[in-house]
Design a protein around this motif. Sequence first.
Motif, mmCIF file in Angstrom:
data_model
loop_
_atom_site.group_PDB
_atom_site.id
_atom_site.type_symbol
_atom_site.label_atom_id
_atom_site.label_comp_id
_atom_site.label_asym_id
_atom_site.label_seq_id
_atom_site.Cartn_x
_atom_site.Cartn_y
_atom_site.Cartn_z
ATOM 1 N N PHE A 187 40.105 43.824 40.668
ATOM 2 C CA PHE A 187 41.165 43.600 41.669
ATOM 3 C C PHE A 187 40.590 43.648 43.094
ATOM 4 O O PHE A 187 41.035 42.902 43.956
ATOM 5 C CB PHE A 187 42.305 44.612 41.502
ATOM 6 N N LEU A 204 48.253 31.510 35.669
ATOM 7 C CA LEU A 204 47.335 30.490 36.181
ATOM 8 C C LEU A 204 47.911 29.085 36.009
ATOM 9 O O LEU A 204 47.413 28.135 36.609
ATOM 10 C CB LEU A 204 45.994 30.586 35.458
ATOM 11 N N SER A 260 45.932 41.897 53.425
ATOM 12 C CA SER A 260 45.265 42.376 52.214
ATOM 13 C C SER A 260 45.977 43.596 51.635
ATOM 14 O O SER A 260 46.098 43.743 50.414
ATOM 15 C CB SER A 260 43.811 42.727 52.515
ATOM 16 N N HIS A 271 48.226 36.818 41.205
ATOM 17 C CA HIS A 271 47.695 38.161 40.942
ATOM 18 C C HIS A 271 48.787 39.082 40.399
ATOM 19 O O HIS A 271 48.572 39.798 39.438
ATOM 20 C CB HIS A 271 47.137 38.770 42.239
ATOM 21 N N ALA A 320 48.605 36.639 29.527
ATOM 22 C CA ALA A 320 47.642 36.964 30.594
ATOM 23 C C ALA A 320 47.187 35.711 31.336
ATOM 24 O O ALA A 320 46.783 35.786 32.493
ATOM 25 C CB ALA A 320 46.442 37.696 29.999
ATOM 26 N N PHE A 321 47.246 34.546 30.672
ATOM 27 C CA PHE A 321 46.761 33.311 31.318
ATOM 28 C C PHE A 321 47.892 32.467 31.918
ATOM 29 O O PHE A 321 47.619 31.528 32.655
ATOM 30 C CB PHE A 321 45.981 32.458 30.298
ATOM 31 N N TRP A 337 48.802 42.344 49.732
ATOM 32 C CA TRP A 337 48.373 41.846 48.410
ATOM 33 C C TRP A 337 48.283 43.012 47.418
ATOM 34 O O TRP A 337 48.824 42.939 46.322
ATOM 35 C CB TRP A 337 46.992 41.171 48.511
ATOM 36 N N ILE A 376 40.333 38.576 35.642
ATOM 37 C CA ILE A 376 41.221 39.659 35.190
ATOM 38 C C ILE A 376 41.940 39.229 33.907
ATOM 39 O O ILE A 376 42.057 40.000 32.953
ATOM 40 C CB ILE A 376 42.239 40.029 36.301
ATOM 41 N N SER A 377 42.397 37.968 33.894
ATOM 42 C CA SER A 377 43.082 37.456 32.689
ATOM 43 C C SER A 377 42.135 37.495 31.481
ATOM 44 O O SER A 377 42.532 37.920 30.393
ATOM 45 C CB SER A 377 43.561 36.024 32.911
ATOM 46 N N CYS A 378 40.893 37.050 31.688
ATOM 47 C CA CYS A 378 39.921 37.018 30.578
ATOM 48 C C CYS A 378 39.644 38.430 30.066
ATOM 49 O O CYS A 378 39.634 38.679 28.857
ATOM 50 C CB CYS A 378 38.610 36.379 31.022
ATOM 51 N N THR A 437 41.552 41.082 30.356
ATOM 52 C CA THR A 437 42.750 41.610 29.697
ATOM 53 C C THR A 437 42.865 41.038 28.288
ATOM 54 O O THR A 437 43.144 41.770 27.326
ATOM 55 C CB THR A 437 44.008 41.246 30.527
ATOM 56 N N ALA A 480 39.281 40.315 43.564
ATOM 57 C CA ALA A 480 40.309 39.260 43.577
ATOM 58 C C ALA A 480 41.167 39.293 44.839
ATOM 59 O O ALA A 480 41.689 38.258 45.259
ATOM 60 C CB ALA A 480 41.197 39.395 42.341
ATOM 61 N N ILE A 481 41.332 40.489 45.426
ATOM 62 C CA ILE A 481 42.105 40.572 46.687
ATOM 63 C C ILE A 481 41.165 40.178 47.831
ATOM 64 O O ILE A 481 40.108 40.791 48.002
ATOM 65 C CB ILE A 481 42.690 41.991 46.880
ATOM 66 N N PRO A 482 41.531 39.159 48.628
ATOM 67 C CA PRO A 482 40.539 38.578 49.558
ATOM 68 C C PRO A 482 40.370 39.337 50.873
ATOM 69 O O PRO A 482 40.296 38.731 51.928
ATOM 70 C CB PRO A 482 41.113 37.181 49.803
ATOM 71 N N TRP A 483 40.241 40.667 50.827
ATOM 72 C CA TRP A 483 40.129 41.467 52.054
ATOM 73 C C TRP A 483 38.814 41.212 52.789
ATOM 74 O O TRP A 483 38.726 41.346 53.998
ATOM 75 C CB TRP A 483 40.266 42.962 51.724
ATOM 76 N N ALA A 536 39.730 34.048 45.189
ATOM 77 C CA ALA A 536 40.796 34.956 44.758
ATOM 78 C C ALA A 536 41.351 34.528 43.398
ATOM 79 O O ALA A 536 41.560 35.357 42.502
ATOM 80 C CB ALA A 536 41.908 34.976 45.799
ATOM 81 N N LEU A 537 41.559 33.220 43.230
ATOM 82 C CA LEU A 537 42.103 32.732 41.950
ATOM 83 C C LEU A 537 41.068 32.896 40.833
ATOM 84 O O LEU A 537 41.436 33.183 39.685
ATOM 85 C CB LEU A 537 42.537 31.274 42.092
ATOM 86 N N SER A 575 41.338 36.354 39.740
ATOM 87 C CA SER A 575 42.513 36.504 38.879
ATOM 88 C C SER A 575 42.226 35.989 37.468
ATOM 89 O O SER A 575 42.644 36.596 36.481
ATOM 90 C CB SER A 575 43.689 35.748 39.509
ATOM 91 N N ALA A 576 41.474 34.874 37.392
ATOM 92 C CA ALA A 576 41.118 34.329 36.069
ATOM 93 C C ALA A 576 40.241 35.322 35.309
ATOM 94 O O ALA A 576 40.392 35.499 34.091
ATOM 95 C CB ALA A 576 40.394 32.994 36.236
ATOM 96 N N TYR A 603 38.942 47.412 36.094
ATOM 97 C CA TYR A 603 40.093 46.766 36.734
ATOM 98 C C TYR A 603 40.079 46.971 38.245
ATOM 99 O O TYR A 603 40.404 46.049 38.998
ATOM 100 C CB TYR A 603 41.405 47.295 36.146
#
Lengths: 106, 500
Positions: free
Chosen positions: A45, B287, B242, B87, B283-284, B245, A80-82, A84, A48-51, A73-74, A77-78, A41
Amino acid sequence: MARPHCIRLTVVGWFLVRVTPSPQRHRIRVMQSASRICLTYVVLFALAIPWYWVWLPDAIRLVLGMPLWACGALGGSALISCYTAWLLSFPWAAETTTENTKGSDE
Amino acid sequence: MSDQLIPFTTPELIFIGIYLASLIVIGCFGYRARQANTLRDFYLAGNGIGFVVLLLTLYSTQYSGNTLFGFTGMTYRIGYAWAVSVHFMTSIVVFYLILAPKLFGLSKAHGFITPSDFIEFRFRSPALSCLVTLLMIIAIANFLLAQLMAMGNALEGLTTIDPEVAFASGVIVLALVIVVYETLGGFRAVAWTDVIQGSVLLVGFVILLFLVLDEFGSLAESTRIVQRNHPERVAPPDWRGSMEWASYVLLVGIGGALYPQSIQRIYAAKSGQTLRRSLMVMAFLPLTTALIALVVGIIGLAHIPDLARSDTLLTVICRRVQEHSWLGRWLVVVLFSAILAAIMSTADSVLLSISSMFTKDIYGRYINPRASEQQLTRMGKVCSWMLIAVLAYLAIRFRDWTLIKLLDRKFDLLVQLGPAFFLGLHWPRLRATPTLCGILAGLSVVLGLLLVDSFTPEDYSKVWGVHPGLFGLVLNVLVAVGGSWIGDQRSRPARVEERV
């Protein structure tokens, strides 16, 4: 140089798991898998966080109607969803306990 | 450009009326379906709820009116940086992974009804349980007040009558609908109405996306316009952005998982499998939901520049669609129902949760410990009516109350309960007194920073992009863990491991 060190650690870890008594062995395994999940994770993350996009070229080039960095970034996030959802596909310990209790009640 | 909708015609108002009446009918069905006059039946629907109901009640409770109005408005203000909303809504489900498996098993084994039942079971400390209850009530009561105000605002622009009267009528009528169906059917009615409200909300989001794309054109074209006019709103965030975020991910993830109404939904799941499957789908959902709000915000920023109040973006878009065609008018009616659904489904869950915590954790534990289950259930219903009356009065009386903004820091408060729940579940050595001290220390940091922020010209609402709640949480964890470790070294107490 790092490789033999890694192998040594793995061997020690395997030995520890083998020689410890059963409940402790179970706990070590649980802790190992918990730390592996936490680490995954953290990595997801961090992606996914665009630093890091301020240093990358083409960060604002449009892809799918949005800037590349937002797409990245999205996408993170996708992921992370998968991940999880994948973790949630395994039954919980409490489920079997509850089912057993139900069975004995019936 | 007007930020008010074209007032609804009589058939359109009748449609909204039928929708509201259907919620009361569902409340009646919930009343008929009750199995016993007990707290568990009233607050958790007895043996629990199945997959579809659990999923939609989790969804509609998590996504409030703020998702539609606030998220689109925020995107309008800061641009693509608000992609963080996807996020943090996902991170709530990630934090459920730490909480739900153990808490679900314990709740089934020991019959928990409120979040404080777990705290009482785990720590055996009345002071800690009381503090947790009070903190949760304070954090979400303000949330309920905000939902009531949103109800008034939603109805204000729909009629031709005086705006103040329309606002008050909106608050009173919608609050009455909620409290009536909740009194009739308790959690069962709330969850069943959430099925309708969640479905309407999902449909509403899809309609919103199609309406916006049809009216204004593609996202790529809008992004190009924004890139030209406001390049900073398309650029990736700098280091401070950031940090913000990361702060949002932690704060909303931990705080959102600790919403008392969400914890009660974990208790209410029929089985572990039901809960797991619901969370898998959850979780989805960011989106679809938060992402659509982001797209709408960007398109609005490109085509409707110079809005005085960014939170009215959705209303302005709806007005444009209304002006075009008969079909557009009716689609806006459905979208408006989705807005009502989002607000009401969150409000009813919060109301039921506060009522359960007051009745079981305060009235039943300290005021009248000998009260029977029937008396407690009746007390819970009375509490709901009294609470909604007081909050409706406050919403109408202080409709422009700026303090609301100061009080709307529920996540900063809720995250302070993180160690009690997350560590309490997984670390048997955590002790009651250090946990209590940790929460108090965390709260003092949060309140201190918020006070400094409100009385000084400098912005302390976030320090280096980090929310005050997280600074409080760090101190909170240090006190709780350090204190427990020192206490453990000194006395080597009997472990509570078996209990957990």
